[in-house]
Scaffold this active site. Structure first.
Site, PDB file in Angstrom:
ATOM      1  N   ASP A 126      -7.642   2.553  -3.166  1.00  0.00           N
ATOM      2  CA  ASP A 126      -6.804   1.547  -2.518  1.00  0.00           C
ATOM      3  C   ASP A 126      -7.545   0.220  -2.444  1.00  0.00           C
ATOM      4  OD1 ASP A 126      -4.969   3.548  -2.056  1.00  0.00           O
ATOM      5  OD2 ASP A 126      -5.679   3.950  -0.019  1.00  0.00           O
TER       6      ASP A 126
HETATM    7  N1  URA Z   1      -7.391   8.446  -0.442  1.00  0.00           N
HETATM    8  C1  URA Z   1      -6.883   7.334   0.139  1.00  0.00           C
HETATM    9  O1  URA Z   1      -6.165   7.414   1.112  1.00  0.00           O
HETATM   10  N2  URA Z   1      -7.209   6.147  -0.391  1.00  0.00           N
HETATM   11  C2  URA Z   1      -8.043   5.994  -1.438  1.00  0.00           C
HETATM   12  O2  URA Z   1      -8.312   4.866  -1.861  1.00  0.00           O
HETATM   13  C3  URA Z   1      -8.559   7.156  -2.025  1.00  0.00           C
HETATM   14  C4  URA Z   1      -8.211   8.374  -1.515  1.00  0.00           C
END
Ligand code: URA
Length: 239
Positions: A96
């Site tokens: 993310d």
């Molecule tokens: N899980 C999440 O919630 N975000 C990420 O970036 C990676 C795994």
């Protein structure tokens, strides 16, 4: 073809590159060159390379649109030396925009599939800083395997490091999965960081920095044996 056989074939004048007989072994060959032995085209093995990148917060993991601003590529590509800049790099999964930590890049799409497929069972270790107070009872549903809105999540390995720090290791990677799992047990994540993929960690890689993995690391720490080992990076290799 093994190197000694290739050298013997070149010396015997049996090898051509783009229609011209090759005379010197170990001469760099352009990535799109047509190579023939005894007049028959040979398939060039493209070696797999992997970069371990330390993603900072605030940048997008894009896959195809490499030149879009605000993406990991904008930070990674300008740092690459010429011999690595020749490859087409693919992000191995996504983090993310606000997640930090280990993001792998490779020139090998099969390696992307290997690392991201749940079938491979390659562990990804995250550490979340959570708003509420975490304890073993709260995280137990993650360990048991919980239902998410897009289906069941596999049981995760979870360690409460302290009351605001939870380590979660998954062998799958669905959209916002760690945040959704923690959110579902009342532990919304304030920050999320990926520490490891397989046995590859960020050790020695500063934020926004990267390093090239060795063939042995790709084999032993990512458990990938899908393509020819890379050996030293050569200017003649490309994806
Ligand atoms: N899980 C999440 O919630 N975000 C990420 O970036 C990676 C795994």
């Amino acid at each position: 073809m093994p190197q000694d056989e290739a050298e013997a074939a070149i010396k015997a004048g049996r090898v051509s590159v783009n229609g011209r007989v090759a005379t010197t072994p170990l001469t760099p060959v352009p990535p799109d060159a047509v190579i023939k032995v005894d007049g028959l085209p040979v398939r060039k093995e493209v070696p797999s390379h992997v970069l371990a990148f330390h993603k900072p917060p605030g940048v997008l993991t894009s896959t195809a649109r490499q030149h879009r601003t605000g993406t990991v590529f904008e930070i990674l590509l300008p740092q690459l030396p010429l011999e690595l800049n020749r490859f087409t790099w693919h992000a191995v999964g996504r983090l993310d925009v606000d997640t930090t930590g280990l993001l792998l890049f490779t020139n090998d799409d099969k390696l992307v599939a290997h690392c991201t497929s749940p079938e491979t069972n390659l562990p990804k270790r995250y550490v979340a800083t959570v708003f509420s107070v975490a304890d073993d009872a709260k995280v137990e549903p993650l360990r048991q395997g919980m239902m998410l809105d897009d289906g069941p999540a596999r049981p995760a390995v979870v360690r409460v490091r302290d009351e605001h720090t939870v380590e979660v290791t998954l062998t799958e990677g669905r959209h916002h999965q760690v945040k959704r799992m923690l959110g579902a047990v009342g532990l919304p994540a304030r920050a999320l960081h990926r520490e490891a993929v397989g046995d590859i960690t960020l050790e020695g890689i500063p934020e926004s920095g990267f390093r090239l993995l060795t063939d042995a690391e790709i084999r032993e720490k990512l458990h990938y044996t899908g393509r020819a080992p890379a050996g030293p990076v050569s200017e003649s290799e490309d994806a």
